[in-house]
Design a protein around this motif. Structure first.
Motif, PDB file in Angstrom:
ATOM      1  N   TYR A  29       0.943  -1.399  -0.095  1.00  0.00           N
ATOM      2  CA  TYR A  29      -0.147   0.080  -0.020  1.00  0.00           C
ATOM      3  C   TYR A  29       0.911   1.217   0.072  1.00  0.00           C
ATOM      4  O   TYR A  29       0.687   2.021  -0.600  1.00  0.00           O
ATOM      5  CB  TYR A  29      -1.041  -0.012   1.224  1.00  0.00           C
ATOM      6  N   ALA A  30       1.780   1.357   0.885  1.00  0.00           N
ATOM      7  CA  ALA A  30       2.582   2.540   1.150  1.00  0.00           C
ATOM      8  C   ALA A  30       3.630   2.981  -0.265  1.00  0.00           C
ATOM      9  O   ALA A  30       3.299   4.064  -0.653  1.00  0.00           O
ATOM     10  CB  ALA A  30       3.641   2.115   2.037  1.00  0.00           C
ATOM     11  N   TYR A  31       4.157   1.921  -0.811  1.00  0.00           N
ATOM     12  CA  TYR A  31       4.817   2.193  -1.954  1.00  0.00           C
ATOM     13  C   TYR A  31       3.956   2.550  -3.329  1.00  0.00           C
ATOM     14  O   TYR A  31       4.381   3.296  -4.240  1.00  0.00           O
ATOM     15  CB  TYR A  31       5.779   1.052  -2.336  1.00  0.00           C
ATOM     16  N   SER A  32       2.943   1.942  -3.250  1.00  0.00           N
ATOM     17  CA  SER A  32       1.842   2.261  -4.384  1.00  0.00           C
ATOM     18  C   SER A  32       1.478   3.679  -4.155  1.00  0.00           C
ATOM     19  O   SER A  32       1.215   4.417  -5.353  1.00  0.00           O
ATOM     20  CB  SER A  32       0.635   1.380  -4.373  1.00  0.00           C
ATOM     21  N   VAL A  33       0.955   4.240  -3.039  1.00  0.00           N
ATOM     22  CA  VAL A  33       0.589   5.402  -2.863  1.00  0.00           C
ATOM     23  C   VAL A  33       2.020   6.398  -2.944  1.00  0.00           C
ATOM     24  O   VAL A  33       1.745   7.467  -3.758  1.00  0.00           O
ATOM     25  CB  VAL A  33       0.193   5.834  -1.433  1.00  0.00           C
ATOM     26  N   LEU A  34       3.108   6.112  -2.798  1.00  0.00           N
ATOM     27  CA  LEU A  34       4.357   6.900  -2.829  1.00  0.00           C
ATOM     28  C   LEU A  34       4.678   6.742  -4.260  1.00  0.00           C
ATOM     29  O   LEU A  34       5.879   7.476  -4.691  1.00  0.00           O
ATOM     30  CB  LEU A  34       5.387   6.504  -2.013  1.00  0.00           C
ATOM     31  N   LYS A  35       4.009   6.093  -5.483  1.00  0.00           N
ATOM     32  CA  LYS A  35       4.268   5.992  -6.524  1.00  0.00           C
ATOM     33  C   LYS A  35       5.686   5.348  -6.755  1.00  0.00           C
ATOM     34  O   LYS A  35       6.532   5.764  -7.444  1.00  0.00           O
ATOM     35  CB  LYS A  35       4.355   7.419  -7.361  1.00  0.00           C
ATOM     36  N   LYS A  36       5.939   4.082  -6.211  1.00  0.00           N
ATOM     37  CA  LYS A  36       7.164   3.560  -6.373  1.00  0.00           C
ATOM     38  C   LYS A  36       6.664   2.124  -6.613  1.00  0.00           C
ATOM     39  O   LYS A  36       6.697   1.082  -5.925  1.00  0.00           O
ATOM     40  CB  LYS A  36       7.952   3.325  -5.038  1.00  0.00           C
ATOM     41  N   PRO A  37       6.091   1.831  -7.817  1.00  0.00           N
ATOM     42  CA  PRO A  37       5.456   0.546  -8.120  1.00  0.00           C
ATOM     43  C   PRO A  37       6.263  -0.712  -8.079  1.00  0.00           C
ATOM     44  O   PRO A  37       5.984  -1.678  -7.824  1.00  0.00           O
ATOM     45  CB  PRO A  37       4.963   0.789  -9.779  1.00  0.00           C
ATOM     46  N   GLY A  38       7.688  -0.362  -8.625  1.00  0.00           N
ATOM     47  CA  GLY A  38       8.190  -1.626  -8.341  1.00  0.00           C
ATOM     48  C   GLY A  38       8.631  -2.069  -7.058  1.00  0.00           C
ATOM     49  O   GLY A  38       8.442  -3.546  -6.794  1.00  0.00           O
ATOM     50  N   GLU A  39       8.997  -1.149  -5.995  1.00  0.00           N
ATOM     51  CA  GLU A  39       8.972  -1.758  -4.466  1.00  0.00           C
ATOM     52  C   GLU A  39       7.542  -2.287  -4.144  1.00  0.00           C
ATOM     53  O   GLU A  39       7.305  -3.279  -3.269  1.00  0.00           O
ATOM     54  CB  GLU A  39       9.467  -0.499  -3.755  1.00  0.00           C
ATOM     55  N   ALA A  40       6.256  -1.455  -4.605  1.00  0.00           N
ATOM     56  CA  ALA A  40       5.116  -2.152  -4.035  1.00  0.00           C
ATOM     57  C   ALA A  40       4.970  -3.694  -4.679  1.00  0.00           C
ATOM     58  O   ALA A  40       4.589  -4.672  -4.084  1.00  0.00           O
ATOM     59  CB  ALA A  40       3.980  -1.161  -4.675  1.00  0.00           C
ATOM     60  N   LEU A  41       5.204  -3.923  -6.058  1.00  0.00           N
ATOM     61  CA  LEU A  41       5.011  -5.347  -6.491  1.00  0.00           C
ATOM     62  C   LEU A  41       5.929  -6.098  -5.938  1.00  0.00           C
ATOM     63  O   LEU A  41       5.812  -7.355  -5.760  1.00  0.00           O
ATOM     64  CB  LEU A  41       5.292  -5.137  -7.955  1.00  0.00           C
ATOM     65  N   LYS A  42       7.116  -5.291  -5.643  1.00  0.00           N
ATOM     66  CA  LYS A  42       8.032  -6.495  -4.846  1.00  0.00           C
ATOM     67  C   LYS A  42       7.599  -7.033  -3.522  1.00  0.00           C
ATOM     68  O   LYS A  42       7.755  -8.076  -3.187  1.00  0.00           O
ATOM     69  CB  LYS A  42       9.578  -5.895  -4.831  1.00  0.00           C
ATOM     70  N   ALA A  43       6.943  -6.067  -2.659  1.00  0.00           N
ATOM     71  CA  ALA A  43       6.483  -6.479  -1.450  1.00  0.00           C
ATOM     72  C   ALA A  43       5.256  -7.367  -1.568  1.00  0.00           C
ATOM     73  O   ALA A  43       4.970  -8.315  -0.662  1.00  0.00           O
ATOM     74  CB  ALA A  43       6.060  -5.234  -0.787  1.00  0.00           C
ATOM     75  N   ALA A  44       4.562  -7.089  -2.717  1.00  0.00           N
ATOM     76  CA  ALA A  44       3.139  -8.167  -2.768  1.00  0.00           C
ATOM     77  C   ALA A  44       3.461  -9.439  -3.056  1.00  0.00           C
ATOM     78  O   ALA A  44       2.624 -10.425  -2.684  1.00  0.00           O
ATOM     79  CB  ALA A  44       2.649  -7.336  -3.973  1.00  0.00           C
ATOM     80  N   LYS A  45       4.680  -9.626  -3.540  1.00  0.00           N
ATOM     81  CA  LYS A  45       5.125 -11.187  -3.882  1.00  0.00           C
ATOM     82  C   LYS A  45       5.550 -11.930  -2.558  1.00  0.00           C
ATOM     83  O   LYS A  45       5.628 -13.033  -2.674  1.00  0.00           O
ATOM     84  CB  LYS A  45       6.465 -11.085  -4.512  1.00  0.00           C
TER      85      LYS A  45
END
Length: 398
Positions: free
Chosen positions: A294-310
């Motif tokens: 959630y945090a990285y998607s809001v901060l517009k860091k999609p790479g980090e967001a998708l990495k966390a989602a894994k």
């Protein structure tokens, strides 16, 4: 309250006698952004930007994003006004006669009823929760009046449930009243963790009101107050971890990194090594991964967001998945946002549709889903069937 964000923004600005330039200056945003929103050339904006505009106009952020009750026919006979009346009963005023008459409900029966209602909430069955709340709170108050301390927990948790639901359907003032009631009742008992956890509910409603600094402070300060020692048990770690996770959303809304909250909570989750349930919430390593996504998607860091989602296992024939109900749905929305920001528009739409299947009534109330659907629609010359289905389900044109 109908119309687009731009139409509501223009109306509020004109009612206050402000020019686009004056609003932009007061909010600390560009005139071009205000102009594009009002003209419909942009159909959405980041929640942090909308919060700045709402503050400059002295209106609730929900006034701009249209967080109205979208339960429609899925109410199961429930009434928001009935919930309002039980929360704001004059009998609660000092010196007034109580209207909590009748025989108390046996404590074990009351606790089961509260648990069932929370189960409906996490499943996204908001209509059933709405229908149950007035009677549930009334019964819990009667039992609390009769039994005192032993009935503190079910009454506090009934109020907390009302707080969550009211925030979800855009009635944040009632949500804040309910959260305050939960804290006050919990304070009369002898369970410090229950009292602390009720502050997470209060913080969450403040978040929905766009009061980000206050929201973060309430959650973070309470986490400090109950920080566990090495001798504390799993329940203490879970309550503390959930407060840290509650502080994440208002932190990123202020455009700051939540890495310290994630680091601390991650250490606690790893110490547990499994999911621990506490007061109808739970805490585990996937909880931290979910909030990081959630945090990285809001901060517009999609790479980090998708990495966390894994780090979160989805449901499959071999595993039920790490997240359940609307927690899984909320996570899917964050993944959809990250996929869109990474340039994968079709994958984002498909993920949103998957989130809708989790709980359609809950999905209709999600601002992120509506905002992202509008963003997807803006990028398509010819709307795909997936986008059309999302637009219809969310009523983004109403």
């Amino acid at each position: 309250m109908s119309g687009t964000i731009g139409e509501r923004l223009r109306l509020a600005r004109r009612e206050r006698g402000m020019t686009q330039e004056g609003l932009a200056q007061a909010a600390g945003v560009s005139v071009d952004l205000v102009s594009k929103l009002e003209q419909g050339r942009r159909e959405s904006a980041r929640i942090t930007t909308l919060a700045k505009l709402a503050n400059a106009l002295d209106v609730e952020i929900s006034h701009l994003v249209d967080r109205r009750d979208r339960l429609g026919a899925d109410r199961d006979g429930g009434s928001v006004l009935a919930v309002r009346d039980v929360l704001l009963s004059p009998s609660l005023l000092p010196g007034m006669d109580t209207d909590d008459g009748g025989e108390p409900t046996p404590l074990d029966e009351l606790e089961r009823a509260v648990s069932r209602a929370w189960g409906h909430y996490w499943a996204g069955d908001f209509g059933e929760v709405l229908a149950a709340l007035p009677g549930l709170i009334g019964e819990a108050r009667i039992t609390h009046s009769a039994l005192g301390a032993p009935a503190v927990q079910p009454l506090a948790l009934a109020y907390a449930l009302a707080s969550n639901l009211m925030a979800q359907i855009g009635r944040t003032d009632l949500g804040l009243v309910a959260a305050e009631r939960a804290i006050i009742v919990a304070h009369t008992g002898n369970d410090k963790l229950l009292w602390a956890t009720m502050h997470a509910e209060y913080s969450w409603v403040l978040l929905h009101q766009g009061r980000y600094a206050e929201s973060e402070r309430v959650a973070a300060d309470m986490a400090v107050r109950i920080e566990p020692s090495f001798r504390d048990g799993e329940k203490e770690i879970a309550a503390w971890g959930n407060l840290l996770m509650t502080a994440v959303a208002p932190t990123v809304a202020q455009e700051r990194t939540p890495d310290e909250y994630l680091r601390l909570a991650g250490a606690g989750a790893e110490r547990l090594g499994r999911r621990v349930h506490v007061y109808h919430t739970s805490f585990a390593p996937p909880t931290v991964a979910m909030q990081a996504t959630y945090a990285y998607s809001v901060l517009k860091k999609p790479g980090e967001a998708l990495k966390a989602a894994k780090r979160i296992r989805p449901p499959s024939k071999d595993h039920p998945g790490d997240l359940k109900g609307i927690s899984w749905g909320a996570h899917l929305m964050d993944v959809a946002q990250a996929r869109f920001d990474a340039g994968h528009r079709s994958a984002a739409a498909a993920t949103l549709l998957e989130a809708r299947e989790v709980a359609p009534v809950w999905f209709r109330h999600q601002r992120i889903a509506r905002s992202l659907t509008r963003d997807i629609r803006e990028t398509e010359r010819r709307l795909t069937p997936a986008t059309r289905e999302l637009a219809k389900a969310l009523g983004v044109d109403d």
